[in-house]
Motif scaffolding. Structure first.
Motif, short mmCIF file in Angstrom:
data_model
loop_
_atom_site.label_atom_id
_atom_site.label_comp_id
_atom_site.label_asym_id
_atom_site.label_seq_id
_atom_site.Cartn_x
_atom_site.Cartn_y
_atom_site.Cartn_z
N GLY A 46 0.81 -1.21 0.00
CA GLY A 46 0.00 0.00 0.00
C GLY A 46 0.84 1.26 0.00
O GLY A 46 1.98 1.26 0.51
N PRO A 47 0.31 2.33 -0.57
CA PRO A 47 1.09 3.57 -0.68
C PRO A 47 1.51 4.15 0.66
O PRO A 47 2.56 4.79 0.75
CB PRO A 47 0.13 4.51 -1.43
N GLU A 48 0.71 3.90 1.69
CA GLU A 48 1.06 4.44 3.01
C GLU A 48 2.27 3.73 3.63
O GLU A 48 2.87 4.24 4.57
CB GLU A 48 -0.15 4.36 3.95
N ARG A 49 2.64 2.58 3.10
CA ARG A 49 3.77 1.82 3.62
C ARG A 49 5.02 1.97 2.77
O ARG A 49 6.11 1.52 3.17
CB ARG A 49 3.41 0.32 3.70
N THR A 50 4.90 2.55 1.59
CA THR A 50 5.99 2.52 0.61
C THR A 50 7.26 3.14 1.14
O THR A 50 8.35 2.55 1.05
CB THR A 50 5.56 3.22 -0.69
N GLU A 51 7.18 4.34 1.70
CA GLU A 51 8.40 5.01 2.14
C GLU A 51 9.03 4.29 3.33
O GLU A 51 10.26 4.10 3.37
CB GLU A 51 8.12 6.47 2.51
N GLY A 52 8.22 3.87 4.28
CA GLY A 52 8.77 3.17 5.44
C GLY A 52 9.48 1.89 5.05
O GLY A 52 10.56 1.57 5.56
N LEU A 53 8.90 1.15 4.12
CA LEU A 53 9.54 -0.08 3.66
C LEU A 53 10.79 0.23 2.83
O LEU A 53 11.76 -0.53 2.87
CB LEU A 53 8.55 -0.91 2.85
N ALA A 54 10.78 1.34 2.10
CA ALA A 54 11.97 1.73 1.35
C ALA A 54 13.12 2.05 2.31
O ALA A 54 14.29 1.73 2.04
CB ALA A 54 11.68 2.93 0.45
#
Length: 459
Positions: free
Chosen positions: A152-160
C-alpha cells in the motif's frame, strides 16, 4: 568443502522474471529456495541428479506467484523454512534473524532483511565460517532492489527505508559472496532491465546505482521513483501464500468442451481466453474473447486482466501445450479452468455462431491513424512514435473510453497490442487495427524519428 559450481542450479522463469534455486547438498538431498508452484523444471532437475528435496526455503510471502513449498512438503517430505514473522498457516519451521539450519556440511543462516515485505529473510549459505552466497529474494537484486509499494502507498516510504538498511547489512558481507536473487529482469517486483540474474556483493558495490546513493533519503527517492504499475493479482497472492496453496495431484486436466458447454460457461459469467498466436486471433475469433497468446508472459496478463473468481474457457491452436496453460494459470492461483473449446473455431462456426476478425498490419502498410502505445510507461519513455497516446495494457480495461476510435494499437512486437485490441473490441470499439511490429518499425515506415522522454502523453 565449499559448493561445487554445478551444485547450484538456477531455475529461471523468464515469463515472471524470477529465479528459483535447487542446491545439491552432496548426499542425495537438496535445498529448494523460492520454488514456484509449477515444479516441473525443479523436479526434472532433481531427477536428473537423483535428488530428493529435503528443505524448501521461502525468502518472503511472494506476491507474483504461489509458492511451491507446501507442495514440496507434501510430495517430498521437505521441511519448509520461512520467516516466523510471516504467520504462515501451515506446518513450517519459523525462523528469526540469526537462526541457523544444519544442511549436513553446509549451514543456512537467516538474515532479517525487511523492505520488499515486512517479514523478508535472506538466507546466507556458509561452509563453516566461509560465506559462499546469499539468497537475497527481493532485497538486493542485480543493479537494484525490489519494490516496496506492494503493501500500500502508506507503507511505501517506510519499507523503502527498511530496504536501505537491509541492503547496507548485506553489503557488509565479503565482496566475494555470491548474490542469488529471486527477482530479476522482467519481474514486476523489480525495476531494472538487463540479462544478469546473479552477482556478487563486490560487483553490486561497484555497479548498483542504489548502493551508490550517498544517504538514506536519496536511496528512498531513487527507489520509489522507479516504481511503475504492477499486475492486479499481486494484491491477492501474499495472503494466499500465507494461508498456503492447495495440494495438486499431477497436472490438472483441461477438459474439452462442446460449443453448448462453452455458451453455458459464458452465461454463468465466464470468459473465453484465446491463447493462439496473435495472427491467428486476428484472422478470426469468438466475439468478446480475450486474446492472450500462450508464451512466457501468459500468466502475467491473465492475472492482470481477468478475475480469479470467474470460470475460464480457452481457445487453442493445434499443437499448443495444454499443460503450459494449466500451470501458468495455477502458479498465480487461477484454478477455475472450465476447459477448452473442443474442435476450436471450426466447431464454433459449424454450430452457426459468428466469428469476427481484427486488422493486423505491418508498419509498411499502415495508414495514418491515431497511435495508441500500450507498453509500460518506462518502455514508452525510452522511445515512442511522435503523437502517440500511451495507455498501459494493464489499465486499458478501465481506460478504454479514453482510447481514440479507429486507432492503431501497438506494443513492442504485437502480442500485447492484440490483447489490447481484444479489450477495446469488448468495450465496443470498432475499426481497431493492430501493428505487427514495434514503434521503430512504424517510425521508419513513416519517415519519423522516435521521441524520448517522460512528458505526459496519456489521454
Amino acid at each position: 568443502m565449499g559448493l561445487p559450481e554445478d551444485h547450484l542450479i538456477p531455475l529461471v522463469d523468464e515469463g515472471l522474471g524470477n529465479s528459483a534455486y535447487l542446491v545439491d547438498l552432496g548426499d542425495g538431498r537438496a535445498l529448494a529456495v523460492d520454488a514456484c508452484r509449477d515444479l516441473r523444471a525443479l523436479y526434472a532437475a532433481a531427477e536428473r541428479r537423483g535428488l530428493a528435496v529435503a528443505y524448501a526455503a521461502d525468502t518472503h510471502l511472494h506476491a507474483d506467484f504461489l509458492s511451491g513449498a507446501v507442495q514440496l512438503g507434501h510430495d517430498q517430505g521437505a521441511t519448509i523454512l520461512a520467516s516466523a514473522a510471516g504467520n504462515r498457516a501451515f506446518d513450517h519451521q519459523g525462523l528469526v534473524d540469526g537462526d541457523e539450519i544444519d544442511l549436513g556440511g553446509l549451514t543456512l543462516r537467516a538474515l532479517a532483511t525487511p523492505g520488499h515485505t515486512d517479514e523478508h529473510l535472506s538466507f546466507l549459505l556458509l561452509d563453516g565460517r566461509t560465506e559462499l552466497g546469499v539468497f537475497t529474494g527481493g532485497s538486493l537484486i542485480v543493479n537494484s532492489a525490489a519494490r516496496t509499494d506492494l503493501l500500500g502507498p502508506e507503507r511505501t516510504e517506510g519499507l523503502a527505508r527498511a530496504q536501505y538498511r537491509s541492503l547496507r547489512r548485506l553489503t557488509e558481507l565479503p565482496d566475494s559472496t555470491a548474490v542469488w536473487p529471486t527477482h530479476g529482469a522482467g519481474s514486476f517486483c523489480s525495476a531494472p532491465p538487463g540479462s544478469e540474474r546473479t552477482s556478487t556483493v563486490g560487483a553490486e558495490q561497484r555497479a548498483n546505482p542504489l548502493l551508490a546513493a550517498p544517504d538514506e533519503d536519496t536511496f528512498v527517492r531513487l527507489l520509489t521513483a522507479s516504481l511503475g504499475s504492477y499486475p492486479a493479482y499481486f494484491d491477492r497472492l501474499g495472503e494466499a501464500n500465507r494461508r498456503g496453496p492447495g495440494i495438486v495431484a499431477g497436472t490438472p486436466p483441461l477438459t474439452g468442451l462442446s460449443v453448448g458447454q462453452v455458451r453455458a460457461v459464458l452465461a454463468d459469467g465466464g470468459h473465453v481466453v484465446d491463447v493462439r498466436p496473435a495472427a491467428d486471433y486476428a484472422a478470426g475469433h469468438i466475439p468478446g474473447s480475450l486474446s492472450i497468446p500462450l508464451r512466457g508472459q501468459f500468466a502475467t496478463w491473465l492475472g492482470w486482466l481477468l478475475p480469479d473468481t470467474a470460470p475460464l474457457v480457452f481457445v487453442t491452436a493445434d499443437g499448443q501445450d495444454l499443460s503450459e496453460i494449466v500451470w501458468q494459470s495455477y502458479k498465480i492461483g487461477y484454478e477455475r479452468l472450465a476447459g477448452r473449446l473442443d474442435g476450436g473455431l471450426p466447431a464454433w462456426a459449424a454450430a452457426g455462431h459468428p466469428l469476427t476478425s481484427t486488422v493486423f498490419v505491418t508498419a509498411a502498410r499502415t495508414d495514418r491513424r491515431p497511435y495508441v502505445d500500450v507498453r509500460q510507461e518506462s518502455e514508452f519513455a525510452a522511445g515512442y512514435v511522435p503523437g502517440a497516446v500511451n495507455i498501459e495494457l494493464g489499465g486499458l480495461a478501465r481506460g478504454a473510453a479514453d482510447a481514440p476510435e479507429g486507432a492503431i494499437v501497438a506494443c513492442g512486437h504485437g502480442e500485447r497490442a492484440m490483447t489490447a485490441a481484444s479489450l477495446l473490441e469488448r468495450a465496443g470499439h470498432t475499426d481497431v487495427a493492430v501493428l505487427d511490429g514495434g514503434p521503430a518499425d512504424y517510425a521508419a515506415a513513416h519517415g519519423e524519428q522516435l521521441a524520448q522522454g517522460t512528458e505526459d502523453t496519456r489521454p
